[in-house]
Design an enzyme around this catalytic site. Structure first.
Site, PDB file in Angstrom:
ATOM      1  N   HIS A  16      37.699  40.332  49.237  1.00  0.00           N
ATOM      2  CA  HIS A  16      38.778  41.175  49.749  1.00  0.00           C
ATOM      3  C   HIS A  16      39.232  40.818  51.161  1.00  0.00           C
ATOM      4  O   HIS A  16      40.384  41.003  51.506  1.00  0.00           O
ATOM      5  CB  HIS A  16      38.448  42.641  49.523  1.00  0.00           C
ATOM      6  CG  HIS A  16      38.576  42.935  48.070  1.00  0.00           C
ATOM      7  ND1 HIS A  16      37.516  42.844  47.191  1.00  0.00           N
ATOM      8  CD2 HIS A  16      39.666  43.167  47.299  1.00  0.00           C
ATOM      9  CE1 HIS A  16      37.958  43.056  45.960  1.00  0.00           C
ATOM     10  NE2 HIS A  16      39.247  43.265  45.997  1.00  0.00           N
ATOM     11  N   GLU A  44      41.018  41.938  32.834  1.00  0.00           N
ATOM     12  CA  GLU A  44      40.238  41.188  33.823  1.00  0.00           C
ATOM     13  C   GLU A  44      38.762  41.103  33.437  1.00  0.00           C
ATOM     14  O   GLU A  44      37.914  40.757  34.249  1.00  0.00           O
ATOM     15  CB  GLU A  44      40.417  41.761  35.232  1.00  0.00           C
ATOM     16  CG  GLU A  44      40.382  43.254  35.343  1.00  0.00           C
ATOM     17  CD  GLU A  44      40.690  43.751  36.753  1.00  0.00           C
ATOM     18  OE1 GLU A  44      40.853  42.956  37.681  1.00  0.00           O
ATOM     19  OE2 GLU A  44      40.735  44.980  36.914  1.00  0.00           O
ATOM     20  N   ASP A  69      39.109  38.621  38.745  1.00  0.00           N
ATOM     21  CA  ASP A  69      37.924  39.143  38.070  1.00  0.00           C
ATOM     22  C   ASP A  69      37.680  38.442  36.743  1.00  0.00           C
ATOM     23  O   ASP A  69      36.537  38.222  36.354  1.00  0.00           O
ATOM     24  CB  ASP A  69      38.054  40.658  37.862  1.00  0.00           C
ATOM     25  CG  ASP A  69      37.649  41.413  39.116  1.00  0.00           C
ATOM     26  OD1 ASP A  69      36.591  41.084  39.678  1.00  0.00           O
ATOM     27  OD2 ASP A  69      38.399  42.306  39.544  1.00  0.00           O
ATOM     28  N   CYS A 118      48.606  38.870  37.854  1.00  0.00           N
ATOM     29  CA  CYS A 118      48.630  39.346  39.246  1.00  0.00           C
ATOM     30  C   CYS A 118      47.414  38.864  40.040  1.00  0.00           C
ATOM     31  O   CYS A 118      47.241  39.238  41.185  1.00  0.00           O
ATOM     32  CB  CYS A 118      48.735  40.871  39.295  1.00  0.00           C
ATOM     33  SG  CYS A 118      47.292  41.703  38.635  1.00  0.00           S
TER      34      CYS A 118
HETATM   35  C1  PEP Z   1      42.176  40.521  39.848  1.00  0.00           C
HETATM   36  O1  PEP Z   1      41.013  40.808  39.575  1.00  0.00           O
HETATM   37  O2  PEP Z   1      42.716  39.438  39.537  1.00  0.00           O
HETATM   38  C2  PEP Z   1      43.019  41.473  40.604  1.00  0.00           C
HETATM   39  C3  PEP Z   1      44.302  41.247  40.798  1.00  0.00           C
HETATM   40  O3  PEP Z   1      42.413  42.562  41.125  1.00  0.00           O
HETATM   41  P1  PEP Z   1      41.547  42.554  42.483  1.00  0.00           P
HETATM   42  O4  PEP Z   1      41.704  41.203  43.135  1.00  0.00           O
HETATM   43  O5  PEP Z   1      42.050  43.656  43.330  1.00  0.00           O
HETATM   44  O6  PEP Z   1      40.165  42.782  41.950  1.00  0.00           O
HETATM   45 MG    MG Z   2      40.328  42.838  39.795  1.00  0.00          MG
END
Ligand code: PEP
Ligand code: MG
Length: 586
Positions: A191, A433, A457, A504
Site C-alpha cells: 500500500h 481477486e 491480489d 483495476c
Molecule cells: C487488487 O487487488 O488488484 C486491487 C485493485 O485491490 P488492492 O490493491 O486495493 O488490494
Molecule cells: Mg485487492
C-alpha cells in the site's frame, strides 16, 4: 557513499535529505545507548509519558462532557496506569541499568503487563490487555515521533526513509513535504507503493538494509525508475541525477499533450481509461490526466487517516463530494477492504497469524455488520448524487456475495422506510481477486452486473507470493501463465453473460501488458492517474486484431520469461517510445 538497489515503484528521481522514521506498530528496535546518554533517555521517557497523560486527560474531559461520566471512566483506567510507579519505575531501570533506548524499555514493560492481564481469571480483566496495548502505542508514538501528526510536521521537504510505512502513515503523507520515499520492506503493490504512485512521489521499496545504513539528515538520491538508492552520494552522482531529473521533466511534459486525445486504437476501438483513487481530492488528478471517471475508489483509506471510526454522515459526505468532483462522470466505489495489512492488525489484541488469508475485506465486513451496514447506507444515500456503481472486494464464495447483496437490500428497505432517496438502478459488482472467484466466474456472472479484476491480489493468491514481501518480489509477476489463464477465463465467462469486465490492479497501468489485455478482450482499464496518458499512448499505436494475435501466441507459452520477452518485443515494435520509457534499449 552507499548504493542499494530496491524495487522501483513510483517513477521520478529525487535528491534530498533523509528523514528516518522508526515503525511504532510492529517493530521496536533495541538500541544500545552510552552511559552519558542515560539521563537524556530517561528525560525522553518522562516527556513522552507526560505528553500521553496530557492527551488522555484532555480526551477524558471531552468524553465526559459529550458522553457522560461512565464512558469517561475507561480513560481513568489509562490515566491511572500511566501514573502508577510500578509501571514506570521498571522502565526507567531498564534504561539506566540495561543501557537500552526508551522505546525498547516501554515496549518490553507493556508486553509484560499485557501478558499479566491476558492470564487473569476474569474476562473483564483479560479485556484490559487491549487498553494496555493502546497505551503502549500511545507512548511509543510520542517517543518515536512518528504519529500521524508528526508526518505532517516536517518543516522542509524531505525524503522519507523507513523500515516500512504503515498504511496510516502512507495515507497521511503530504506531497508538498515529502519529496520521495525509500523503505527496507515492501513490494510493487504494497500500500505504500500504491499511495506513492497516487501522490506521484518517486519511491523505491524493498531496499533491505537502508535504515541501518542511513542517518537522519543524510543526503539521499532515490531513483524511482531503476530502483537505485544512493546514500551520501558523490558530487558526480548528484550532477548525473540532476541531469536525469531534467530529462524526466521533459518526458512528463510530453505526456500532457496526450491528455485531450481519445483512447482509441488504430482500428477505432475505444478503450475506457479510468483512475484509481484513495481520497476524493484525487478526482482532480484523474481528470487532469484525461481519465473518464473513477474505476476504483479504495474507501478504506478513510479509516487509515484517523483514530476513530468514520460515521455514516462523514462517509456520506466523502462519497457525495467525490461524485460532485466527478460532475456526472462515473464512479465505482469499493466497500471497505480493511484487514491484512490495513488497520485491523495494528489494533488487534492478538494479531492473526496469517492476515492475508484471514479476516480481511468482505469477510471482515460480514463479521462486523453494524460497521458494514453504516457504510452501505452512506454509499446508497450518496448514490442519489451522481453516476455510481458499488463493488465488493475479495469475494471468494457465492454465499458471501449473496449475503452481501441481502444486506444491501435491507439497507435499501430501511432507506425506503425513511423516505431517503437513492439510485434504485445502482449496479452491484464484485472484484475478482481470488482464484476461487476466477475459477467460478461463470456462476458469479449470473449474480453481478460487472467484474473488476484485481490483479494485485489475484497474482498474490494464485502464485502464493506475498505482494508486499521484498524477498519473493522476483516471483511476483502478472506474466505467469497461470494468472493469464485465469484472466482469460474470467473475460470469457463475463462475455457469455454480457457482464462488463475491467481490470483495476496495477497490471492495467503497465504499458507492457496493454496489448495483451486488449487482445484478451478487456475494454476498460483503471489505474493510478499518472499512468493514464502512458497507457493511452500505447492504445493509440495498436490495432485490436494484432493484439488478439499477440494474446493467442502468449496463450501457448509455459513460462513468464517467454511471456515477458514476447510482450517486450511487441511493445518495441508498435511503440518504441513507451518501450524505452519502461527501461528497454531502443
Ligand atoms: C487488487 O487487488 O488488484 C486491487 C485493485 O485491490 P488492492 O490493491 O486495493 O488490494
Ligand atoms: Mg485487492
Amino acid at each position: 557513499m552507499d548504493s542499494l538497489t530496491g524495487i522501483a515503484v513510483s517513477s521520478g528521481v529525487v535528491i534530498g535529505r533523509a528523514q528516518v522514521l522508526d515503525a511504532v506498530e510492529r517493530y521496536v528496535p533495541e538500541r544500545r545507548i552510552e552511559a552519558e546518554a542515560v539521563e537524556a533517555e530517561v528525560e525522553r521517557l518522562w516527556t513522552a509519558i507526560g505528553a500521553a497523560l496530557d492527551d488522555l486527560t484532555e480526551l477524558r474531559n471531552k468524553t465526559e462532557e459529550e458522553l457522560g461520566s461512565d464512558p469517561a471512566k475507561i480513560l481513568d483506567f489509562h490515566i491511572g496506569v500511566l501514573q502508577d510507579p510500578t509501571l514506570v519505575t521498571p522502565m526507567q531501570e531498564r534504561i539506566t541499568k540495561g543501557l537500552v533506548n526508551a522505546e525498547r524499555a516501554v515496549a518490553e514493560r507493556f508486553e509484560q503487563l499485557a501478558k499479566q492481564f491476558r492470564g487473569m481469571g476474569s474476562e473483564v480483566l483479560r479485556q484490559k490487555a487491549n487498553d494496555i496495548i493502546d497505551l503502549d502505542r500511545r507512548i511509543l508514538g510520542k517517543l518515536m515521533g512518528q504519529s500521524v501528526d508528526h508526518l505532517l510536521e516536517v518543516d522542509e521537504p524531505v525524503v522519507l526513509v523507513a523500515h516500512e510505512l504503515t498504511p496510516s502513515q502512507a495515507a497521511s503523507i503530504d506531497r508538498k513535504k515529502i519529496l520521495g520515499i525509500a523503505t527496507d520492506a515492501g513490494g510493487k503493490t504494497s500500500h505504500t507503493s500504491i499511495v506513492a504512485r497516487a501522490l506521484e512521489i518517486p519511491a523505491v521499496v524493498g531496499c533491505h538494509e537502508l535504515t541501518s545504513t542511513i542517518q537522519n539528515g543524510d543526503q539521499i538520491i532515490v531513483d524511482g525508475e531503476t530502483g537505485k538508492v544512493l546514500v551520501r552520494p558523490s558530487s558526480d552522482d548528484i550532477a548525473h541525477y540532476r541531469e536525469r531529473q531534467q530529462k524526466q521533466l521533459i518526458k512528463r511534459a510530453s505526456y500532457k499533450e496526450l491528455v485531450d486525445l481519445e483512447p482509441v486504437t488504430l482500428d477505432g476501438t475505444r478503450i475506457t481509461l479510468m483512475g484509481n483513487i484513495e481520497f476524493p481530492e484525487e478526482v482532480e488528478t484523474v481528470l487532469a490526466n484525461g481519465g473518464y471517471g473513477v474505476g476504483l475508489y479504495r474507501t478504506e483509506f478513510l479509516w487509515l487517516t484517523r483514530d476513530d471510526s468514520p460515521t455514516e454522515d462523514e462517509q456520506f459526505e466523502d462519497y457525495r463530494r467525490t461524485l460532485q468532483l466527478l460532475d456526472g462522470r462515473p464512479l465505482t466505489i469499493r466497500t471497505f477492504d480493511l484487514g491484512a495489512d490495513k488497520y485491523t492488525q495494528q489494533r488487534a489484541e492478538e494479531p492473526e497469524r496469517n492476515p492475508f488469508l484471514g479476516c480481511r475485506s468482505i469477510r471482515y465486513c460480514l463479521q462486523n455488520l453494524p460497521m458494514f451496514k453504516t457504510q452501505l447506507r452512506a454509499i446508497m444515500r450518496a448514490s442519489a448524487f451522481g453516476t455510481m456503481k458499488i463493488m465488493f472486494p475479495l469475494v471468494s464464495t457465492v454465499m458471501e456475495l449473496r449475503q452481501t447483496k441481502m444486506l444491501l437490500r435491507d439497507v435499501c428497505e430501511e432507506l425506503d422506510e425513511e423516505s431517503i432517496p437513492y439510485d434504485r438502478d445502482l449496479e452491484a459488482g464484485m472484484m475478482v481477486e481470488v482464484p476461487s472467484a476466477a475459477l467460478m466466474a461463470k456462476v458469479f456472472a449470473s449474480e453481478v452486473s460487472f467484474f473488476s479484476i484485481g490483479t494485485n491480489d489475484l497474482i498474490q493468491y494464485t502464485l502464493a507470493v506475498d505482494r508486499g514481501n521484498e524477498r519473493v518480489a522476483n516471483l511476483y509477476t502478472g506474466a505467469h501463465p497461470a494468472v493469464l489463464q485465469l484472466i482469460k477465463s474470467v473475460v470469457r465467462a463475463a462475455r457469455r453473460r454480457s457482464v462488463d469486465v475491467s481490470i483495476c490492479g496495477e497490471l492495467a497501468a503497465e504499458p507492457i501488458y496493454t496489448m495483451l489485455l486488449i487482445g484478451l478482450g478487456i475494454r476498460t482499464l483503471s489505474m493510478v492517474p499518472a499512468q493514464i496518458p502512458v497507457i493511452k499512448q500505447v492504445i493509440r499505436a495498436v490495432d485490436v486484431e494484432h493484439c488478439e494475435r499477440v494474446a493467442r501466441k502468449i496463450g501457448t507459452f509455459d513460462s513468464e520469461r517467454q511471456v515477458l520477452n514476447c510482450l517486450r518485443d511487441e511493445l518495441r515494435k508498435v511503440d518504441p517510445e513507451s518501450f524505452v520509457a519502461i527501461g528497454g534499449d531502443s
